[in-house]
Every structure is written in C-alpha cells, then in structure tokens.
Design a protein around this motif. Structure first.
Motif, PDB file in Angstrom:
ATOM      1  N   GLN A  88      41.250  36.138  48.453  1.00 43.79           N
ATOM      2  CA  GLN A  88      41.748  35.254  47.552  1.00 43.79           C
ATOM      3  C   GLN A  88      41.711  33.731  46.773  1.00 43.79           C
ATOM      4  O   GLN A  88      42.703  33.979  45.361  1.00 43.79           O
ATOM      5  CB  GLN A  88      43.864  35.600  48.019  1.00 43.79           C
ATOM      6  N   ASP A  89      40.748  33.545  47.061  1.00 40.66           N
ATOM      7  CA  ASP A  89      40.468  32.510  46.673  1.00 40.66           C
ATOM      8  C   ASP A  89      40.002  32.738  45.207  1.00 40.66           C
ATOM      9  O   ASP A  89      38.454  33.116  45.328  1.00 40.66           O
ATOM     10  CB  ASP A  89      39.963  31.427  47.053  1.00 40.66           C
ATOM     11  N   PRO A  90      40.367  32.129  43.778  1.00 39.26           N
ATOM     12  CA  PRO A  90      39.396  32.468  42.559  1.00 39.26           C
ATOM     13  C   PRO A  90      37.957  31.870  42.755  1.00 39.26           C
ATOM     14  O   PRO A  90      37.158  33.119  41.893  1.00 39.26           O
ATOM     15  CB  PRO A  90      40.038  31.224  41.895  1.00 39.26           C
ATOM     16  N   GLN A  93      36.423  34.534  44.997  1.00 37.22           N
ATOM     17  CA  GLN A  93      36.796  36.621  44.186  1.00 37.22           C
ATOM     18  C   GLN A  93      35.714  36.966  43.035  1.00 37.22           C
ATOM     19  O   GLN A  93      35.490  37.823  43.507  1.00 37.22           O
ATOM     20  CB  GLN A  93      38.670  36.562  44.031  1.00 37.22           C
ATOM     21  N   ALA A  94      35.125  35.313  42.307  1.00 33.83           N
ATOM     22  CA  ALA A  94      34.876  35.949  40.980  1.00 33.83           C
ATOM     23  C   ALA A  94      32.995  35.913  41.694  1.00 33.83           C
ATOM     24  O   ALA A  94      32.576  36.962  41.037  1.00 33.83           O
ATOM     25  CB  ALA A  94      34.125  34.256  40.886  1.00 33.83           C
ATOM     26  N   ASN A  97      32.707  39.443  43.233  1.00 35.08           N
ATOM     27  CA  ASN A  97      33.110  39.968  41.719  1.00 35.08           C
ATOM     28  C   ASN A  97      31.639  40.613  40.685  1.00 35.08           C
ATOM     29  O   ASN A  97      31.241  41.709  40.182  1.00 35.08           O
ATOM     30  CB  ASN A  97      33.938  39.951  40.364  1.00 35.08           C
TER      31      ASN A  97
END
Length: 228
Positions: A88-90, A93-94, A97
């Motif tokens: 959930q940490d941006p 997560q990036a 991705n």
C-alpha cells in the motif's frame, strides 16, 4: 460465497499468475479451461466477456475482468488488502508496478514473439536467430533487475509471481544456461518454494514441454506428406 470463476489455460503464464496469486492469499478459484489451440477464446461467448479475446478472464459475482495484472491486483485489494504481495506504500507499489510493466511489455511479449513461430515449426532450429536473441536479452534484463533476493526487494511480491510464470515458459523453450544467469536461477529456486508452485506452475511447464514436442511432431508429419 460463490467461487470466483477463472477462464484460462494451464500453460498460460498470465493465467498461472492469477492462480498463484489466489493460492497465496487463500482464495479458491473455479477453473474453466479455454482451449487456445482450437481458438476457443475467439468464440462469441468468450468475446462477450473479453473483447480482446485474451486469457485469463475472471468472473466475480458479476464483475468481469481481464489482464492478469489487473486481476491479481483486484484479488489482493479486495480479498487480502494487507498482503505484502502488493504494498500500500506508494513508492513500493510503484516499484512493483514497474516490474509488472517489464513482465508484460518485455518478458512475456518476447516469449510470445518466439512462441508464434513455434506453432508452425517442426524443430527449435527453425526459430529465427533474432527472435531467440530477443528473448535472451529479456532474461539478461531480468538478471540485471535482481538487485536483491526478489525483484522488488527483500520479500516476494506480485512482481515475482508474474515474472516467474513467464520466465519458466521461456526456460522451457531455451534451456537456459544457469551459469550465465546465476541471480535469475537462484531467484527461480526460491520461487519454487511458494504455495502452489509444483501443482500449478511445474505441472504446467511439464505439459508445455509435451505440447511443444507434439506441435513439432505434427508439423514434421505435415512436411513429410508434402513430399510423398
């Protein structure tokens, strides 16, 4: 709760990504096999679910989704939002991705680029050198990406599951040199310990190898008949 329906094929790397993700978060899927060799994915019924006629597709209480990454993220977010498979940490997560985009845009794309020729070939020697080199370059990039135990850090994430399924099919094709890709194969051995690896992924790779041999033998017979 009604089981989530998964429409896929065992030898499909994206389909196995969904299966292994579901296994990791404790979801039981209802598997519906799609015969891609007979183009079942082009049927009117299937195209109503997915106009792009690709696998996998899921049906979850009226929600229809396609694309393995979108499906896997959906399953995690809905049924296991605290799972470390998809942070959930941006920033984390990036990073996941970015690896998922590498898998779909490079690793799987080059696997598919090579596999397209196999359907018409009677031996691996008939695969053009440029397609083989293109696939090998993808594995070199995977080796470079492994700067830790796993692709997005020190623990396994969805990025690893997704890349592993495509890589295992590619290795089945190319019989890769373990000494040339030490980090990749060390990572691959770690991935063999995840829930469902042997009954889902390895079973598929065994079937995939048999399928390649069957295609080659069938095409050889076709060629021989041309000269009779």
């Amino acid at each position: 709760m009604e089981k989530i329906k998964l429409y896929s094929n065992l030898v499909s790397p994206p389909g196995r990504t969904v299966q292994l993700t579901a296994k990791a978060i404790g979801l039981d899927l209802e598997f519906h096999s799609i015969d891609i060799l007979s183009n079942e994915q082009l049927s009117e019924q299937f195209i109503k679910m997915n106009p792009l006629h690709t696998i996998p597709v899921i049906g979850d209480s009226g929600t229809i989704l396609y694309d393995s990454h979108a499906i896997a993220i959906y399953l995690i977010m809905k049924y296991a939002p605290e799972s470390t498979l998809y942070s959930q940490d941006p920033a984390k997560q990036a990073k996941i991705n970015a690896i998922l985009h590498f898998e779909s845009g490079v690793l799987f794309a080059r696997l598919r680029f090579m596999a397209e020729i196999v359907r018409e070939a009677s031996d691996m020697s008939e695969i053009p050198r440029d397609r083989l080199d293109y696939a090998l370059k993808a594995v070199e990039l995977l080796e470079a990406l492994l700067m830790d135990k796993y692709l997005a850090g020190s623990h396994m994430t969805l990025a690893d599951i997704s890349c592993m399924t495509s890589f295992s099919n590619m290795d089945c094709f190319l019989r890769l040199d373990r000494e040339k890709f030490p980090k990749v194969f060390a990572w691959f051995e770690r991935m063999k310990e995840i829930p469902g690896y042997w009954e889902i992924n390895q079973a598929a790779i065994d079937q995939f190898g048999d399928l390649i041999r069957m295609i080659f033998e069938s095409n050889k017979k076709k060629e021989n008949r041309l000269y009779e």
